[in-house]
Structures are given as C-alpha cells and as structure tokens.
Design an enzyme around this catalytic site. Sequence first.
Site, mmCIF file in Angstrom:
data_model
loop_
_atom_site.group_PDB
_atom_site.id
_atom_site.type_symbol
_atom_site.label_atom_id
_atom_site.label_comp_id
_atom_site.label_asym_id
_atom_site.label_seq_id
_atom_site.Cartn_x
_atom_site.Cartn_y
_atom_site.Cartn_z
ATOM 1 C CD GLN A 184 -3.077 -0.907 0.290
ATOM 2 O OE1 GLN A 184 -3.262 0.172 -0.273
ATOM 3 N NE2 GLN A 184 -3.855 -1.954 0.069
ATOM 4 C CB SER A 204 0.897 -6.015 -4.615
ATOM 5 O OG SER A 204 -0.156 -6.592 -5.353
ATOM 6 C CG HIS A 206 -3.675 -5.808 -7.550
ATOM 7 N ND1 HIS A 206 -4.851 -5.553 -6.884
ATOM 8 C CD2 HIS A 206 -2.995 -6.660 -6.762
ATOM 9 C CE1 HIS A 206 -4.882 -6.232 -5.747
ATOM 10 N NE2 HIS A 206 -3.762 -6.913 -5.654
ATOM 11 C CB CYS A 330 -7.409 -9.803 2.621
ATOM 12 S SG CYS A 330 -6.248 -9.023 1.487
#
Length: 406
Positions: A184, A204, A206, A330
């Site tokens: 993030q 990450s 995406h 999640c």
Amino acid sequence: MLLRAAWRRAAVAVTAAPGPKPAAPTRGLRLRVGDRAPQSAVTADTTSAPEAGPVLRPLYMDVQATTPLDPRVLDAMLPYLINYYGNPHSRTHAYGWESEAAMERARQQVASLIGADPREIIFTSGATESNNIAIKELEAAIQPDTSLVSVMTVNNEIGVKQPIAEIGQICSSRKVYFHTDAAQAVGKIPLNVNDMKIDLMSISGHKIYGPKGVGAIYIRRRPRVRVEALQSGGGQERGMRSGTVPTPLVVGLGAACEVAQQEMEYDHKRISKLAERLIQNIMKSLPDVVMNGDPEHHYPGCINLSFAYVEGESLLMALKDVALSSGSACTSASLEPSYVLRAIGTDEDLAHSSIRFGIGRFTTEEEVDYTVEKCIQHVKRLREMSPLWEMVQDGIDLKSIKWTQH
C-alpha cells in the site's frame, strides 16, 4: 495521447485476433458525473438480452482493494502480449532475448523506485507470495537470541504509516532481519530500502495501477539475506522463484513503477487535497463522525470513517452507486468488526459503523463531491430510522443503560 494510443492498440489486437470478434474494448477508467449521478462508458453485454439498456456502473472509491490499470501501463504491456511473446529464459534466439531484455528493464524500474539494486528484485505473483517467501525464511532463522520483525508500511484499512526508518535502525543495530509489506506504500510515498535499513520488502502490481497477478520481493544482498524457495522447478529468478516469468505482467509492473516514480509528488498533493475535501465536507455536515487512525502519520488516500448509530453494511448498501468498502478486501467475507479497528481500541459499535474511502490517481473532484453528498444524505436517513439516534437526541447516555437479552 498515451491514453488514446493504449486503447487504439488494444482495438487493433482484438481486430487482428482469429475467431469471432468480441466487442471493442471500452475505457472504464474515468467515470463521468452528470445530472447528479455517476455515469460510465462501460455498458452491459446485451447479446443475451437485446431489450436491456445500458447499465451504469458505480464510481470507484476502493483503491486500497485494487487500482485500475493505468493506460500507460497497458501501452507498455501490449507489445509483449501480441508480438514479443518469447520465453525470457530462452537464450538461443531473438524471441527470448527480446523478452529477457524487457524483463530486466522492468527489474531496473522496480529497483529504482525503492532505491535497490536490480539484482535484489525477485518477481513473484504478488505481495502475498512475497510475504510468504520472506516470513518463512525469517521464522526459520529465529534462534533463542534473535527475533523477527515484519511490519506493514501503510495499513490497508486505516492508512496509518509506521515509522519504518526508525524500526529499521533498531533492527539493524540488533542484527535482526526486518521485513515490510509495502504493497500500500510503494509508489505512493518515498521509500529507500538502504536508508530505511529494510532487508526484505513485498510489492504488489495491482496496488500501483499495474496488472494483477504480478509482484516482487526485494531481498538484500549485502549483508546477504538468504531465503528458501517455496517451490522447486527450473531455478528461474536466481533459484528463488522457479517458473517462467510472465513477460507482459512484469513489463506492466515495471511501467507502473516508472510512472509512479515520475508522478508520486503530484499524485500525493492532489490526493491530499481531495481527501481533505471529503473529510471536511462530511464532518461539517454530520455530527458524531470519527476518523479512525492517526491523523498525522497517515497516507491521505485511505480514509476510514465511523458514522455513529449507523450500521456500516446498511450504509454500504445504500451507497450502491459508489464502490466502497468497510475494510480489507482480504477479509471482506467476514461479518466481524475489523480486527484493525478493534486493535486500536475502537468500540465495537463504532467498528461496525466504519466505511473506507479510497482516493487514487484517477479520482476526480466531482466524484468526491458526489460521494460526500450521497453519504450525508443516507447517513441522515439511516439515523432517522435508528432508535439509538433518537435516544441520543433526547439526551440519553447510551452507556448508562443496562441492556438485557431476551
């Protein structure tokens, strides 16, 4: 120009593909706000129901769950989806050399964003796999006189930033490995693995306007951090992550990192302005709204608000034309209140009334204003239906009431 080029190439690819021709791709990144309701360029597939009209999609305010693909990233990926399809590990012909060169350029782009050596970047399927690679080895390295430190740089539910540099310094001084999940944070706030003394970092694609299904792990070379591969195979990625590296995806990840590095300062200023606009306009119109998390050590694009005396799930259902969340994607299947909010001492009632607003690169001022307007409207309506709100308005202290179960 880049936006048009990306979609033009996508259209050419679809036209050239053999077999039945699907509908031309549509630009779904920008939602237009008009007539006080969000509009979308994306329409429903009407092949099975000819009589159905266009379906309007909600505007997107959930960028902590995933981000839309930046058109510039798509533009970088398309050649490797269509023309340059060689296996990057094929060393005997030009197809492999082309893909390998693209893969190594992407590795350099990822490394540049976090101040690392390209040889310290290993491509994975995403932050979850990167976390597993890092933590498995760190757990195995624990001895009676050692400890493990693994910290999320920016929390995905409330946006709180941890003091990573200070934690890294403490770990380094005690010769303890330090891992951070920076999914993030990468591309959104400045990070430097050397200055912050980070040994391992999870990334990450995406979360930074890149493709899904790709990520990376940074593994320090000096002093060397040794990790054990999770799977056996052909020994790709220096034996740390076997399997053919998906060239189009890593090219997309590299392009996303390059764009983020170029636009990080601009994005941060713009997102900060939009976040302040959303928070101030909601709070000046609604009483009993609590912002969760630290207001100073906070990434502005992740806003978590609790609306007292309103059930968060009811508010989400009311705000059906805005894509929002009550917490992490999640754990979104759970009806329990956020463990993050409970961990910071939030009352269970307030934890159940929280909504996460995600503001990103493509969020517009009009979308923020529309979200604020609808949020205020529905919170007021839901409170008017709440007996608890009525009791509070009558001056009754709810904490003084002894509730009984029947």
